[in-house]
Design a protein around this motif. Structure first.
Motif, PDB file in Angstrom:
ATOM      1  N   ASP A 152       1.972  -0.290  -8.653  1.00 44.63           N
ATOM      2  CA  ASP A 152       3.395  -1.039  -9.756  1.00 44.63           C
ATOM      3  C   ASP A 152       3.872  -2.843  -7.954  1.00 44.63           C
ATOM      4  N   LYS A 153       2.688  -1.721  -7.067  1.00 47.33           N
ATOM      5  CA  LYS A 153       3.034  -4.295  -6.300  1.00 47.33           C
ATOM      6  C   LYS A 153       1.981  -4.984  -6.266  1.00 47.33           C
ATOM      7  N   GLU A 159      -4.894   2.705   0.480  1.00 46.03           N
ATOM      8  CA  GLU A 159      -4.451   2.876  -1.240  1.00 46.03           C
ATOM      9  C   GLU A 159      -2.845   2.306  -1.671  1.00 46.03           C
ATOM     10  N   ILE A 160      -3.823   0.950  -2.686  1.00 46.26           N
ATOM     11  CA  ILE A 160      -2.785  -0.374  -2.965  1.00 46.26           C
ATOM     12  C   ILE A 160      -1.837   0.871  -3.989  1.00 46.26           C
ATOM     13  N   ASP A 161      -0.753   0.205  -3.312  1.00 47.13           N
ATOM     14  CA  ASP A 161       0.383   0.601  -4.751  1.00 47.13           C
ATOM     15  C   ASP A 161       0.148  -0.175  -6.006  1.00 47.13           C
ATOM     16  N   SER A 210       0.869  -1.467  -0.283  1.00 44.55           N
ATOM     17  CA  SER A 210      -0.010   0.203  -0.246  1.00 44.55           C
ATOM     18  C   SER A 210       0.648   0.839   0.182  1.00 44.55           C
ATOM     19  N   LEU A 211       0.068   2.445  -0.441  1.00 42.39           N
ATOM     20  CA  LEU A 211       1.228   3.754  -0.149  1.00 42.39           C
ATOM     21  C   LEU A 211       0.404   4.582   0.807  1.00 42.39           C
ATOM     22  N   ARG A 212      -0.550   4.005   1.121  1.00 46.18           N
ATOM     23  CA  ARG A 212      -1.395   4.937   2.616  1.00 46.18           C
ATOM     24  C   ARG A 212      -2.162   3.731   3.000  1.00 46.18           C
ATOM     25  N   THR A 228     -10.014   3.447  -4.285  1.00 46.49           N
ATOM     26  CA  THR A 228      -8.932   2.899  -2.815  1.00 46.49           C
ATOM     27  C   THR A 228      -9.865   1.763  -2.451  1.00 46.49           C
TER      28      THR A 228
END
Length: 430
Positions: free
Chosen positions: A105-106, A101-103, A10-12, A69
């Motif tokens: 790129d991952k 918040e899913i990244d 996650s980003l956040r 999200t």
């Protein structure tokens, strides 16, 4: 396959906030979507029931979560806790939502969504405290098993997403069909602008209206004023039977409860339990042209009296003969030409909250005073030829609706069968 925590993907991760309700500057006229956990559970959330103001965003610590999200219910009674949805527009939430918040790129967000759906019970089992709530720390550390490459995750989720998209399309079609019929019903039988002999709207074109003593209002010439009971031929009481074969309880049936009526109509799930009733009670089995009406239950915001039609297509959605529970009542009409006229008339009565005035309470449970209502409530009865014209218009649309609902049930069963195998790596996509 690899295993990562939600935090690592996650980003956040954050929770929401409820701005002070007593401050009108935070709520009055607001246009910022604000989400509560009660809405979580559907795959996508496009809109919220409440909104806050820009000032609430500026003067409190609440954060706007971006589109795409993941929102997870940390609190909530019943099955709410552990529900997950994807926000399809930027919105704020209350403090009971954990927003991830899913990244990209991952991880593929659709894959993570389906993985969490598959792990619903495991996620709920992390609950702690007297109220059995989740906390953001548990969610951050929750392990997600997924393919190394994001593109491989996307291939797996695409199979499930395609099924969900077809279900969503079928649901939208049914919603539009039902809205069209409700509009036509109101136009013909409430506003009295049914087609006259020249195909023009009756009342608007100057059709003759006569005063009816029973209704204390004007109705079209040739219509009758009567009671709902004048339409009804017979009723069938419900039955609950036994959970398993026992003595003379040998007739296996599926039992429609009040909780299944919305699903029969296309706005929820049908989970009618399998029961066994006495062989001599075959007269309670539901037949085409019956109605099922909920007579006990409801809530402070929802009256009793929800109704569903029973047609051949409805019965085909069940594995066994069908009855209704003893919290419901089945009725049939004297004249089947009025079948859909009665159905949409009753629904109009329900939608206008008239049935709240015909309820009593027994041991805290609300009961519809059915006999009193149908014998005292006045309605306008159209001529049979007009009712038949409405029936002929609605019947093929209802058949299509039930066909799509049956297809949705089959698609959802397929999706739920595939879901754990795709998530566990038992099935791969080539």
């Amino acid at each position: 396959m690899k295993t990562k925590t939600l935090a690592e993907l996650s980003l956040r991760i954050s929770s929401g906030l409820t701005p002070l309700r007593s401050n009108p500057l935070f709520w009055a006229g607001g246009n910022v979507p604000w989400l509560k956990t009660a809405q979580l559970g559907e795959k996508y959330i496009y809109a919220t029931c409440e909104h806050i103001t820009e000032e609430a965003l500026e003067k409190t610590s609440i954060k706007l979560s971006p589109k795409n999200t993941l929102s997870i219910a940390m609190y909530g009674e019943g099955k709410t806790r552990g529900n997950v949805s994807i926000l399809k527009k930027a919105m704020t939430t209350n403090q009971a939502c954990c927003n991830v918040e899913i990244d990209p790129d991952k991880a593929d967000i659709e894959y993570v969504y389906y993985f969490l759906k598959n792990q619903y019970n495991e996620l709920r089992n992390l609950s702690s405290g007297v109220r059995k709530n989740l906390n953001s720390g548990d969610i951050k550390g929750f392990p997600i098993r997924l393919p190394e490459a994001v593109i491989e995750q996307s291939r797996l989720s695409a199979v499930l997403k395609a099924i969900d998209q077809k279900v969503e399309l079928n649901t939208r079609i049914n919603t539009d069909l039902d809205a069209m019929v409700k509009t036509l019903y109101a136009y013909w039988f409430v506003q009295f602008d049914f087609p006259n002999e020249d195909g023009k709207p009756y009342k608007t074109s100057g059709g003759e209206m006569v005063y009816n003593e029973i209704l204390k209002s004007e109705i079209p010439l040739g219509w009758d004023g009567n009671y709902l009971s004048d339409w009804i031929k017979a009723d069938k009481t419900g039955d609950w039977g036994k959970e398993a074969l026992q003595g003379n309880y040998t007739l296996q049936v599926d039992c429609i409860r009040g909780a299944d009526i919305n699903g029969l109509n296309g706005t929820g799930k049908v989970a009618a339990p399998n029961r066994f009733i006495l062989e001599k009670n075959t007269h309670k089995l539901l037949l085409p042209f019956d109605f099922v009406i909920e007579i006990s239950g409801g809530s402070p915001a929802q009256s009793t009296g929800r109704i569903s039609v029973i047609t051949e297509e409805v019965l085909e959605r069940f594995e066994h003969p069908v009855i209704c529970s003893n919290f419901c009542k089945a009725i049939s009409l004297k004249n089947s030409s009025y079948f859909y006229n009665f159905s949409y008339m009753w629904q109009w009565i329900y939608d206008h909250e008239i049935l709240f005035g015909w309820e009593g309470k027994t041991s805290g449970i609300k009961n519809l005073l059915f006999d009193a209502f149908v014998t005292k409530y006045h309605v306008a009865m159209p001529p049979e030829n007009l009712a038949k014209k409405f029936y002929d218009f609605v019947s093929p649309l209802q058949s299509k609706k039930q066909t799509l609902l049956k297809e949705n049930a089959e698609l959802e069963s397929l999706r739920d069968w595939l879901l754990p195998m795709l998530m566990n790596g038992q099935v791969t996509i080539k």
